[in-house]
Write an enzyme that holds these catalytic residues in place. Structure first.
Site, PDB file in Angstrom:
ATOM      1  N   TRP A  67       0.854  -1.191   0.000  1.00 43.12           N
ATOM      2  CA  TRP A  67       0.000   0.000   0.000  1.00 43.12           C
ATOM      3  C   TRP A  67       0.897   1.251   0.000  1.00 43.12           C
ATOM      4  O   TRP A  67       1.791   1.343  -0.815  1.00 43.12           O
ATOM      5  CB  TRP A  67      -1.000  -0.009   1.158  1.00 43.12           C
ATOM      6  CG  TRP A  67      -2.102  -1.035   1.053  1.00 43.12           C
ATOM      7  CD1 TRP A  67      -2.630  -1.761   2.093  1.00 43.12           C
ATOM      8  CD2 TRP A  67      -2.871  -1.458  -0.115  1.00 43.12           C
ATOM      9  NE1 TRP A  67      -3.642  -2.595   1.647  1.00 43.12           N
ATOM     10  CE2 TRP A  67      -3.807  -2.440   0.310  1.00 43.12           C
ATOM     11  CE3 TRP A  67      -2.841  -1.134  -1.466  1.00 43.12           C
ATOM     12  CZ2 TRP A  67      -4.707  -3.061  -0.565  1.00 43.12           C
ATOM     13  CZ3 TRP A  67      -3.734  -1.756  -2.347  1.00 43.12           C
ATOM     14  CH2 TRP A  67      -4.645  -2.692  -1.883  1.00 43.12           C
ATOM     15  N   SER A  68       0.701   2.147   0.964  1.00 47.13           N
ATOM     16  CA  SER A  68       1.386   3.447   0.853  1.00 47.13           C
ATOM     17  C   SER A  68       2.865   3.419   1.197  1.00 47.13           C
ATOM     18  O   SER A  68       3.531   4.449   1.065  1.00 47.13           O
ATOM     19  CB  SER A  68       0.682   4.481   1.718  1.00 47.13           C
ATOM     20  OG  SER A  68      -0.558   4.800   1.130  1.00 47.13           O
TER      21      SER A  68
END
Lengths: 434, 434
Positions: free
Chosen positions: B153-154
């Site tokens: 993800w981030s």
């Protein structure tokens, strides 16, 4: 299942017809010049974003020259399951380079040609020649790279057949058993009264044709189910492989003649996974990639439900296919271990009845048979082969201690018409190296 | 772009609302017991085919407990670009195991807990602790395996920031330049008058909210553009990242305050690819994976046009993230080479203005700043961190010679509320190993 014409909306029929036209029926005389199809020179999928006319999407991979890019970038177009090579080191693949570009031979029309000319004329993406266990020749073209897996198309079938033969040898599958012993889901289908062996030898009678020129042909319903061809709007058929197979109906008799069909392999692949409880990519990883000491992971195309295509979905590198060929040439032994049993290789090399093969109408491959998903020329050298759409080949010649792997992206899906040319190239290599 | 409400059909709005409800706003007190969410025990995606209620498809990955399977199987759900580790051997990652399951510390409510309890309570899929360059602790849970890449993800943003910082150091990107010097396509967008540095520090003023609880929030239009959330029927918005970014409009002023937003990173990622002429996965392969001696290929999620998600799309193994963390801890030196320049690491560790950080409203992370896509706690140990949705962490503590990598699949996307608990666990490890 051949969809009744009335069940096909106009839009669906038109879409499939366009696909059939795009992917087939170019005459060999109308082929695009190979040099004009290099996806690197054409800048296909280059830039951020690539210009619209240089974009390749799933729905356009059969449109030429897109295939020249797509066949080594398939993973970038949809879901895939990884074939892990495992944590060990890659097995050594010794090199003993020979200058073979200029190797001259007569082509199937009696004209003088060379190994380099044959490769170009047949839209080669990669060629590997292994003699006595050493790489004597390796080439990569049109942006294909040694570490990048390439689509195998129907050479996938031969890997599925290899796994099936090994599981038969281990007693997990009975080749004489009805398919429905393992897959009760197929009780209402063409395979309701077929045996595993008939399915492995593609002598089942199934209402299905592998005809890329006919939009009504089962192959398009098959490819849509596999997620390899996007379903046209309002498409009434199945959109997942395990939904599609139970709808395929019988036509003719089982066991009479050989008819080439991808659906038979998907049935075998389903059986492999059912009896082992393991996914196809896991079986390939545990039983082939890891023990071979493959140098790269491979991968398998998956449909929208995650079902892996055991018939056309494997992607692997040239060198790892070379290792596979060498392992089979050495009766299953490679990388200091018995990867598959010698009995399995003996079975693959047995071949089937060439009389039954005649039913296929594959006149270019006269004298061949197809057994456990391997092609047998029944030649004096005891050769055996895997073959795939658009020019994929693993040619194993035990007498000449030779393995040739050829990966291609030919504009015509069914490259049977290059068969004799390819055979002459393999024979020229055997002659030069013997 | 916040779509005007009238532009959203009822069906689209309902679909997005369902998604927002499914993926957010469970209260920490209502969390499912971690033991009841193990995808192996639940038999998610097991069987051929899996039963309908055990199938995970792209549209259901945010629905719990599907995420527990999907976060280490993302590639099986859509298109991806490979991050090649290259032909070389994996760099050695020495092990010096320590028994740390029972390591006791006080959690953020002052209650006694242990390292094992913290991992379970935060839905951990894998934990790696490296002290003085040696792996002292490694665990994999719920079917996640050492060789299988997991969604970052981030944390992807921090890799994009690392590449951007390195390209700035090399003079290929000017941080003071307007974004439009590199991306004229954004002349009509929020970034028309933003600088690269403002975009790297997420101090741009953009009409976009990363709010999983609001179906009108930009994050859903962003995820649809990335191909990570299927577009509802008749969805009127963009369906590809490079179509979406030019439509995103300005709100407020640039350079004033920090607001966390994935679209800023996609702009930076676009610049990286534009100035180098190379795809994101190729940059990661050539500049990080290969020189690090990664032991597995990673991969990046791609949208339907092949554009890779530079903000949330990277997938990598626990150990390769450990190598990345070690390389950064050692000022860019790892595997007997300078992988990135020491100046780049110095820049990442500089941090930004904590006053500007206050604008974000991230009160749980008071005292932090965000610079070049890295999280800076401004603590006495000089720690710096990558963080991602659902509990992804790379925590680098130079003073303690410590790297902790945590991969998780927490039911609540925004795990800011576990921030203090996580910090206490990292501190306990630093204390025990120092």
């Amino acid at each position: 299942m051949r969809l009744p014409r009335r069940a096909l909306s106009f839009a669906v029929a038109t879409a499939l017809l366009t696909l059939a036209q795009a992917s087939s029926h170019a005459q060999p005389t109308q082929l695009p010049p190979p040099d004009a199809t290099d996806p690197v020179a054409l800048k296909l999928m280059q830039g951020f974003p690539p210009p619209p006319d240089k974009q390749v999407r799933l729905g356009t991979i059969l449109k030429y020259p897109n295939a020249r890019w797509a066949l080594h970038h398939l993973r970038e177009l949809g879901p895939t399951a990884n074939i892990a090579r495992g944590p060990g080191p890659a097995s050594e693949l010794q090199a003993a380079p020979r200058e073979l570009d200029g190797l001259a031979f007569l082509d199937d029309k009696g004209a003088r040609t060379t190994l380099a000319q044959w490769q170009k004329a047949t839209y080669t993406d990669g060629l590997l020649v292994i003699h006595q266990g050493r790489v004597v020749y390796e080439r990569h073209y049109v942006g294909n790279q040694p570490h990048v897996p390439h689509v195998l198309w129907s050479m996938s079938k031969s890997l599925t057949g290899l796994l099936a033969t090994e599981l038969i040898h281990e007693g997990l599958i009975d080749p004489a058993a009805p398919v429905t012993r393992y897959l009760p889901e197929l009780a209402g289908s063409a395979w309701a009264d077929a045996t595993v062996q008939q399915t492995l030898d593609m002598t089942t009678g199934v209402k299905y044709a592998e005809d890329f020129a006919d939009p009504q042909s089962g192959v398009f319903q098959y490819l849509i189910s596999a997620g390899l061809v996007p379903a046209p709007a309002n498409y009434p058929g199945a959109r997942a492989m395990l939904d599609y197979l139970p709808t395929v109906q019988k036509e003719g008799e089982h066991g009479k003649g050989f008819y080439y069909k991808s659906v038979d392999t998907e049935v075998i692949g389903w059986i492999l996974q059912r009896v082992t409880g393991k996914g196809f990519s896991t079986l390939l990883s545990e039983r082939i990639w890891a023990p071979l000491g493959a140098e790269q992971d491979g991968y398998v195309w998956a449909d929208p439900t995650g079902a892996q295509s055991t018939s056309v979905g494997i992607n692997a590198t040239l060198r790892d296919l070379g290792r596979l060929g060498e392992m089979l040439r050495q009766n299953g032994y490679y990388n200091h271990k018995q990867v598959v049993s010698p009995a399995t290789v003996t079975e693959l090399r047995k071949g089937a009845d060439p009389e039954k093969f005649k039913a296929s109408g594959q006149t270019m491959r006269a004298g061949y048979s197809y057994h456990n998903h391997w092609w047998l020329p029944h030649d004096v050298d005891g050769s055996f082969e895997a073959k795939g759409l658009m020019g994929q080949h693993i040619h194993i010649n035990p007498a000449a201690q030779l393995v040739v792997v050829k990966l291609s992206s030919h504009p015509i899906p069914n490259t049977a018409f290059t068969h004799n040319y390819d055979r002459l190239a393999f024979a020229a290599l055997a002659g030069a190296l013997r």
